[in-house]
Structure formats: C-alpha cells, structure tokens
Design an enzyme around this catalytic site. Structure first.
Site, mmCIF file in Angstrom:
data_model
loop_
_atom_site.group_PDB
_atom_site.id
_atom_site.type_symbol
_atom_site.label_atom_id
_atom_site.label_comp_id
_atom_site.label_asym_id
_atom_site.label_seq_id
_atom_site.Cartn_x
_atom_site.Cartn_y
_atom_site.Cartn_z
ATOM 1 N N ASP A 36 33.891 -5.798 -8.469
ATOM 2 C CA ASP A 36 33.582 -4.523 -7.821
ATOM 3 C C ASP A 36 32.109 -4.498 -7.450
ATOM 4 O OD1 ASP A 36 36.093 -3.570 -8.307
ATOM 5 O OD2 ASP A 36 35.544 -2.633 -10.208
ATOM 6 N N LYS A 58 34.593 -1.032 -4.148
ATOM 7 C CA LYS A 58 34.618 0.136 -5.032
ATOM 8 C C LYS A 58 33.244 0.749 -5.221
ATOM 9 C CE LYS A 58 38.851 0.095 -7.537
ATOM 10 N NZ LYS A 58 39.528 0.328 -8.790
ATOM 11 N N MET A 168 32.277 10.153 -12.732
ATOM 12 C CA MET A 168 32.656 10.376 -11.324
ATOM 13 C C MET A 168 32.515 11.850 -10.940
ATOM 14 S SD MET A 168 35.919 7.876 -10.851
ATOM 15 C CE MET A 168 36.898 8.366 -12.244
HETATM 16 N N1 SAH Z 1 35.173 1.731 -16.146
HETATM 17 C C1 SAH Z 1 33.881 2.314 -16.007
HETATM 18 C C2 SAH Z 1 33.919 3.663 -15.328
HETATM 19 C C3 SAH Z 1 34.459 3.600 -13.934
HETATM 20 S S1 SAH Z 1 34.433 5.143 -13.132
HETATM 21 C C4 SAH Z 1 33.208 2.408 -17.379
HETATM 22 O O1 SAH Z 1 33.863 2.211 -18.398
HETATM 23 O O2 SAH Z 1 32.007 2.650 -17.415
HETATM 24 C C5 SAH Z 1 32.863 5.122 -12.355
HETATM 25 C C6 SAH Z 1 31.944 6.151 -12.980
HETATM 26 O O3 SAH Z 1 31.390 5.629 -14.165
HETATM 27 C C7 SAH Z 1 30.761 6.533 -12.128
HETATM 28 O O4 SAH Z 1 31.119 7.532 -11.189
HETATM 29 C C8 SAH Z 1 29.802 7.058 -13.148
HETATM 30 O O5 SAH Z 1 30.113 8.368 -13.531
HETATM 31 C C9 SAH Z 1 30.099 6.183 -14.335
HETATM 32 N N2 SAH Z 1 29.152 5.044 -14.439
HETATM 33 C C10 SAH Z 1 29.398 3.740 -14.266
HETATM 34 N N3 SAH Z 1 28.298 3.020 -14.497
HETATM 35 C C11 SAH Z 1 27.325 3.879 -14.839
HETATM 36 C C12 SAH Z 1 25.949 3.737 -15.221
HETATM 37 N N4 SAH Z 1 25.364 2.530 -15.293
HETATM 38 N N5 SAH Z 1 25.259 4.855 -15.511
HETATM 39 C C13 SAH Z 1 25.837 6.078 -15.449
HETATM 40 N N6 SAH Z 1 27.114 6.261 -15.103
HETATM 41 C C14 SAH Z 1 27.850 5.175 -14.811
#
Ligand code: SAH
Length: 462
Positions: A36, A58, A168
C-alpha cells in the site's frame, strides 16, 4: 494450482524499527511484494533485487486498485511465485481489509499466513506519550472508524469506553465531536490528534471537545492521523518521550551506531557500487599476501575487497602473513565476519587517528595496500608515504548519488555530518543549512570542511 503461499504482513505504523522479526524475514525473502501507500517506504529496500514490487495504492479515500482486484492479484501471484508478501500498514486486520484478502485465498485454495503488525491505533498514542489504558483513567479502550461515505452526515456510533481511538477520521472530525457530545461526553473531555505517528515528523495536538475544532483551524492536520479521546490524554504531560528526542538527519550509508543520539532520519544520498572490470583490485587481492599491511578505512572497503577476494577463488588465509589496520570499531567489527582481527584500530576514528598509530611503529620500506573509495582524500596515502612506506592505493568501489526522497526540514533539529563528503553532498543537494537546523559532526577534519562551507558544526561523541 497454486505454486506458492500468500503472507499477509503487518508493516507497522511508520517507524521501520517496529516491523516484526518474522515480517522482516518474509520481506527479505519474498519473490513479490504487493504494498500500500506505506508510512515507511524504506521497508521496501529490504526486498531482494529480483523481487517484483507492486504498488496497489490505498491513500485516504483514493484506492489505486479496487479491493476485488487486489484480492485476485494475490491469488494470481501465488500461481506464479513461491513467496507472495502482501505488506499492509499497521496491523493487517485493523481496518485494513486484510480479512477479505485472505478470504479470497481461502476460497480459491491458496495457502496463507498472517503476520500481525504494530497497529497505529496503539503505537501513535504510545509515541505521543498517551497510554490507551491506565489504572487511574480507564480500564477499557475502543478502536473506531470515523470514516463515512461522502455526503453521509449521520452521527457516528460512539461505544461505551473510557478511551476511544478514532482512525480514518480527519475529514469527519466535526461530526465525531458532535456525536461524542451527543453521547454525553463532557465538553471538557481531553482529545488529541497524532499525525504521522511514530515517523520523524510526528506532531500531536491536544485540546478538549469544546475547543478542538478552533485549534485545528489554526493547525490543519496532515494525514495519516488519528484521534484519542479520554482522560488518558492528560498523561501526555508526564509520559511524552518521542517528541522530546532530537530529530537528526543522517545522509551517510550506515545509521546503526548513531541511533542513541536521537531519532535518526536515515536518508543516504550516496550509494556504493562496484567498479566494473576492476583489474587493479583483482591484481591487488591476488597479491594481497605480499603486502606487510592491509588498511581498511570503511566497512564498504572490506565488503568490496572480500567480494573480489572470494570471486578469485581465495579466502582469508591469503592474509595469514599480512597485518591489518581498521580505521575504527565498526570497520574492525566488519573484519570479524571474515574471521579476522585488526592489529591496529585507533581510538579516534579518523585518518589522523590511523596516522598517529602508524607513527608509533616503523613502516619505513613496508608495503602497504590501501583499498578505498574512488573519491577518498589523499590525506592517508600521503601521510603514510611521508613515513617512508611503499603505499599502493586501489579504487575498490565507487559512490553514486541517490535521491534521499522528500525531507521536511520543519521537523528536523540537527544534521549529522559523518565525513567531509557528506558536507559536500548536503550542500549539493539542499543548498544551505536551514536556519532552524543545527549541525553536528564526528571530528575536527569534518568540522573544518563544514566551516569552509559556512556551517558551524559542533563535535559530538558516539
Ligand atoms: N491497519 C492500519 C490502519 C488502517 S486504516 C493500522 O493498524 O494501523 C488507516 C488509518 O490508520 C488512517 O486513516 C489513520 O487514521 C490511521 N493511521 C495509519 N498510520 C498512521 C500513523 N502513522 N499515524 C497516525 N495514524 C495512522
């Protein structure tokens, strides 16, 4: 029939150090990696050179490949390759649609494994000094998506929990706050946003439900970001640690030994490459045993010297009667991979340090072999020749400039210059040092070169 297996791997939230040992192993060995838009693209550099790397996109709200196509691509790739890695941000199963991807594998008879990752939902609060649970605040935590289809303004379902982490949610924060208030959360409830969590440019913003939207107006959020709601946010005052560390940009090749200085943003701007048809190096390794001393000024010189040695059917025994000098501890450590120990290793890692060591012994008339980078300065060979030695300097490898990627200097506190060439490379790439950024370096020669280029660098100990 499927030839291979699909491995769903959680990449972690951004800091490359947070991938699991198992995930790292799979990345290194994968035949293909479907990834992604990741917070840590550096992870892809672990892939073997022959691996096929496929971006399936994504971004927030913008999928470069529809989910059904990703699912099918995984199955198709498993027919082509043995090891198919699907690398997903954070943890595979937290809002990542990982479940759907392996469901397709299941339905089409493709074997799979799932390797969990460190989810941003817990890692970003942790790096912001906010423990999702704490005995004095709450005994439960919920992870909620604040994502709604465009135009869907219905309130968000608010779970009953002491801490709520919203993923999100950036474009929907207004709705989230009004939904929380409608669910009887007091207007004084603390809330924090953490953007680019665990990355060098992490920023967190805190407030309460009643003033947060005003605060965000002045500080627009960058994505990815998440929100944490609950009393635990108050712990940040005491438990902050990551955002307090100095953020240090390092442009050199190897970063490991500097990690304790701060948050190292490692963006190499040069890369070492072999010199094609390098006859002088071939001749040197064949006659290496005829030299009294073999001198290494970097781990890279060791790498390319021994590659040539082995390619010519020789091994370390060739050096049985040759003494070896290493410029510093890290270089000496690399020698041990070849079963060798350095006879000389100066305390201060520099050409000057090496010359001081050689000054203590008599090298008049001795044959010295010095395999170095093509761009190495003349200081060492000249100094050794002046001591009466017979010095053969060989270009063991060349360096090429590579793109360090985007760097946001608003989130950099210091630049660490590890050599004179790193000063030149920095100036070539970025012009001058931005005003808010401090320069640090390892020794006097580099400090002098920085000075010549208008940069006042402070010497640090590592
Ligand atoms: N599977 C991922 C989440 C996917 S949904 C996990 O476990 O982290 C994507 C959302 O994750 C983004 O919209 C944001 O809200 C959050 N996210 C992902 N990486 C991030 C980061 N480094 N800092 C803050 N939020 C993050």
């Amino acid at each position: 029939m499927s030839k291979g297996k699909v491995y769903l791997v959680g990449a972690g939230p951004g800091d490359t150090g947070l991938i699991t040992v198992r995930g790292q192993y799979l990345l290194k060995n994968a035949d293909t990696i479907l990834y992604d838009h990741l917070s840590s693209p550096e992870l892809l550099s672990l892939a073997k050179p022959s691996a096929e790397l496929i971006s399936v996109g994504k971004f927030a709200g913008r999928h470069t490949m529809p989910q059904a196509e990703i699912n099918q691509l995984l199955v198709d790739k498993a027919k082509q390759y043995k090891m198919v890695v699907r690398l997903k941000g954070g943890d595979c199963y937290i809002f990542g649609r990982g479940g759907e991807e392996v469901e397709t594998c299941f339905e089409q008879g493709v074997p799979f494994e799932v390797i969990p990752g460190v989810t941003s939902a817990f890692a970003a609060p942790c790096y912001a000094g906010i423990p999702p649970t704490h005995r004095d605040c709450t005994s439960n935590v919920a992870i909620v998506t604040g994502h709604r289809k465009k135009g869907d303004n219905r309130p968000i379902d608010i779970p009953i929990a002491g801490t709520i982490v919203f993923l999100m949610s950036v474009s929907n924060i207004e709705n989230i706050i009004s939904s929380l208030l409608a669910a009887d959360f007091p207007a004084t409830t603390p809330i924090a946003a953490v953007e680019h969590g665990t990355c060098y440019d992490q920023r967190s913003i805190t407030g309460t439900l009643e003033n947060f939207l005003d605060i965000l107006e002045k500080k627009p959020l960058r994505t990815p970001a998440l929100f944490i709601v609950g009393k635990v946010v108050e712990m940040k005052e005491k438990l902050d640690w990551f955002e307090k560390k100095p953020r240090i940009l390092l442009l050199g090749i190897s970063a490991e030994r500097y990690r304790e200085l701060g948050t190292i943003i490692h963006r190499p701007i040069i890369s070492c490459r072999p010199i094609q048809n390098n006859a002088p190096l071939t001749n040197a390794v064949k006659s290496a045993g005829d030299y009294d001393w073999l001198i290494f000024t970097s781990a890279n010189a060791i790498k390319f010297f021994f590659e040539a040695l082995y390619a010519n059917g020789l091994d370390s025994r060739t050096l049985a009667n040759t003494k070896i000098a290493a410029i510093g501890k890290a270089t000496a450590r690399s020698l041990s991979n070849h079963g060798l120990r350095a006879d000389i290793c100066p305390k201060t890692e520099s050409s000057t340090g090496l010359l001081e060591e050689f000054d203590r012994i008599d090298i008049t008339g001795k044959k010295l072999l010095l395999p170095q980078a093509r761009i190495a300065t003349e200081q060492l060979p000249t100094g050794l020749t002046e001591m009466g030695a017979d010095v053969t300097k060989i270009d063991a490898y060349k360096t090429i400039e590579v793109d360090p990627g985007e760097i946001d200097f608003d989130y950099i506190d210091q630049v660490l210059f590890t050599s004179g060439s790193s000063v030149h490379a920095f100036i070539n790439k970025f012009g001058k040092l931005p005003e808010n950024v401090k320069a640090i370096c390892l020794g006097k020669p580099t400090q002098a070169i920085a000075k010549e280029n208008g940069i006042d660098a402070e010497i640090v100990k590592v």
